[in-house]
Design an enzyme around this catalytic site. Structure first.
Site, PDB file in Angstrom:
ATOM      1  N   THR A  40       0.817  -1.214   0.000  1.00 34.71           N
ATOM      2  CA  THR A  40       0.000   0.000   0.000  1.00 34.71           C
ATOM      3  C   THR A  40       0.847   1.259   0.000  1.00 34.71           C
ATOM      4  OG1 THR A  40      -1.732  -1.171   1.213  1.00 34.71           O
ATOM      5  CG2 THR A  40      -1.831   1.226   1.236  1.00 34.71           C
TER       6      THR A  40
ATOM      7  N   TYR B 120      -7.660   1.006  -3.993  1.00 36.35           N
ATOM      8  CA  TYR B 120      -6.343   1.400  -4.484  1.00 36.35           C
ATOM      9  C   TYR B 120      -5.660   0.197  -5.111  1.00 36.35           C
ATOM     10  CZ  TYR B 120      -4.486  -0.878  -0.290  1.00 36.35           C
ATOM     11  OH  TYR B 120      -4.188  -1.794   0.687  1.00 36.35           O
TER      12      TYR B 120
ATOM     13  N   THR C 116       1.177  -4.167   4.411  1.00 34.24           N
ATOM     14  CA  THR C 116       0.894  -4.449   5.823  1.00 34.24           C
ATOM     15  C   THR C 116       0.280  -5.830   6.068  1.00 34.24           C
ATOM     16  OG1 THR C 116      -1.263  -3.352   5.657  1.00 34.24           O
ATOM     17  CG2 THR C 116       0.620  -2.012   6.391  1.00 34.24           C
ATOM     18  N   ASP C 117      -0.364  -6.421   5.061  1.00 39.24           N
ATOM     19  CA  ASP C 117      -1.087  -7.669   5.306  1.00 39.24           C
ATOM     20  C   ASP C 117      -0.177  -8.805   5.765  1.00 39.24           C
ATOM     21  OD1 ASP C 117      -3.474  -6.493   4.689  1.00 39.24           O
ATOM     22  OD2 ASP C 117      -3.713  -7.441   2.729  1.00 39.24           O
TER      23      ASP C 117
ATOM     24  N   LYS D 192      -0.784  -7.354  12.926  1.00 39.35           N
ATOM     25  CA  LYS D 192      -1.770  -6.428  12.374  1.00 39.35           C
ATOM     26  C   LYS D 192      -3.109  -6.750  13.027  1.00 39.35           C
ATOM     27  CE  LYS D 192      -3.679  -4.578   8.079  1.00 39.35           C
ATOM     28  NZ  LYS D 192      -3.645  -4.564   6.603  1.00 39.35           N
TER      29      LYS D 192
ATOM     30  N   GLU E 126      -5.409 -28.015  29.222  1.00 38.34           N
ATOM     31  CA  GLU E 126      -6.566 -28.814  28.826  1.00 38.34           C
ATOM     32  C   GLU E 126      -6.196 -29.921  27.837  1.00 38.34           C
ATOM     33  OE1 GLU E 126     -10.437 -26.788  28.273  1.00 38.34           O
ATOM     34  OE2 GLU E 126      -9.278 -24.938  28.495  1.00 38.34           O
TER      35      GLU E 126
END
Length: 366
Positions: A52, A65, A131-132, A204, A321
């Site tokens: 981005t 975008y 960023t992903d 993120k 557990e």
């Protein structure tokens, strides 16, 4: 009025070393000072991958975008004042949206970083990235590049052509952190929106907010603004693993736990040749009874299984557990499923196959 040439001739006749107008002397001295200052600045290699931060707005929606539409060189040109922080060299490694990030680009980045520091080409490195998958790239690099010099990842939540684009400020602050002496010995760092995060801790956490990156379990490593860099957390011990020579990572699948879960995805992962499985478990890494039976079949077939969690924060604890010792499982500790997958891939590639040895690596630093 006597010309400069006339003054020079006169100086030669009189035996004077140099005669220059005061204004010209001052101008020459100022230029020399500026050149000296530029040469003395730290050297930062910028490796651009797209994302981005290199995007341009598209009219398909109000926030639409196209990622990777601007080159790294163009990106740097749009950051006022960054040239006063460092001497920048830009290389375009890729120009993709980060959902298309892959291990081959990871290997290319890791090898270029190692080469740059080994050959003394740079004092620090900044990587521009979408960023992903930024946290995954940062974590991969953190485990393989060592401590030769600071490596900083940065990006943006808004494209370069957006109103109030965040990319230029993030880029400026990433360079500022990269050249700060305090950044050394801290491994790979992520810098966005005035915060410095460690590669292991950061995630993120929001789909569109500018303040999307957080370190829910460990907190930020520090803060940065145009005037200062402040680290608030000490550097932690980290693993240093070898890059696979063949540039291949073993197949590791992530299986997401949910209500009414059976073992079908686990069995299919084994059938498809997975050498490892990461469970994005419920709560403290829990799964249904049916899924646990599938996990037991997988471990008996030689597949390494790591229990992580789909919850956004908290540690996955051993033998609470789920009887990890009985089933031969690994608890991911603070690592989310996507990072647990990367660490397991690297460990398997480094011939670590015993659950006990893999658990030690996951628990390193805690």
């Amino acid at each position: 009025m006597v010309s400069v040439r006339g003054l020079s001739i006169l100086a030669a006749i009189l035996g004077v070393a140099s005669v220059m107008p005061v204004s010209l002397c001052a101008e020459s001295a100022g230029a020399a000072s500026a050149i000296h200052k530029q040469v003395s600045l730290p050297r930062v290699l910028v490796l651009a991958t797209g994302g981005t931060i290199s995007g341009k707005a598209d009219n398909r929606s109000a926030i639409g975008y196209d990622a990777g539409a601007v080159t790294g060189q163009q990106l740097i040109a749009g950051v006022p004042g960054v040239e006063k922080l460092a001497r920048l060299q830009v290389e375009q490694i890729s120009n993709i949206a980060s959902q298309n990030m892959n291990s081959q680009i990871w290997f290319k980045l890791a090898e270029r970083i190692r080469q740059a520091f080994a050959n003394n080409e740079a004092d620090a490195i900044v990587i521009t990235h979408g960023t992903d998958t930024m946290e995954e790239t940062a974590f991969f690099l953190d485990n393989v590049v060592g401590d030769a010099g600071p490596v900083i990842l940065t990006g943006a939540m808004r494209p370069s052509t957006a109103i109030s684009a965040d990319g230029p400020a993030n880029m400026y602050e990433a360079v500022k952190v990269a050249v700060d002496p305090q950044a050394r010995g801290r491994g790979v760092l992520v810098v966005l929106n005035d915060e410095v995060q460690s590669a292991r801790a950061v995630s993120k956490m929001h789909t569109t907010a500018l303040q999307t990156f957080h370190s829910p379990n460990l907190g930020p490593a520090g803060y940065v603004d145009p005037s200062s860099v402040r680290f608030v957390a000490p550097a932690k011990p980290r693993l240093h693993l070898d890059l696979p020579a063949d540039h291949k990572l073993p197949r590791v699948q992530i299986v997401y736990a949910h209500a009414d879960m059976d073992a079908q995805q686990i069995d299919h992962a084994v059938q498809d040749g997975a050498r490892g499985i990461v469970i994005a478990g419920m709560g403290d890494g829990n799964v249904s009874t049916d899924a646990l039976a599938g996990i037991e079949r997988a471990t008996k077939a030689g597949v390494v299984v790591v229990r992580s969690t789909r919850v956004g924060s908290g540690f996955v604890n051993r033998d609470v557990e789920v009887d990890d010792d009985h089933y031969g499982l690994v608890a991911s500790m603070d690592l989310n499923p996507q990072k647990a997958r990367i660490l397991l891939q690297l460990l398997l590639a480094n011939k670590k196959t015993l659950a006990a040895d893999i658990q030690k690596a996951f628990s390193a630093g805690f």
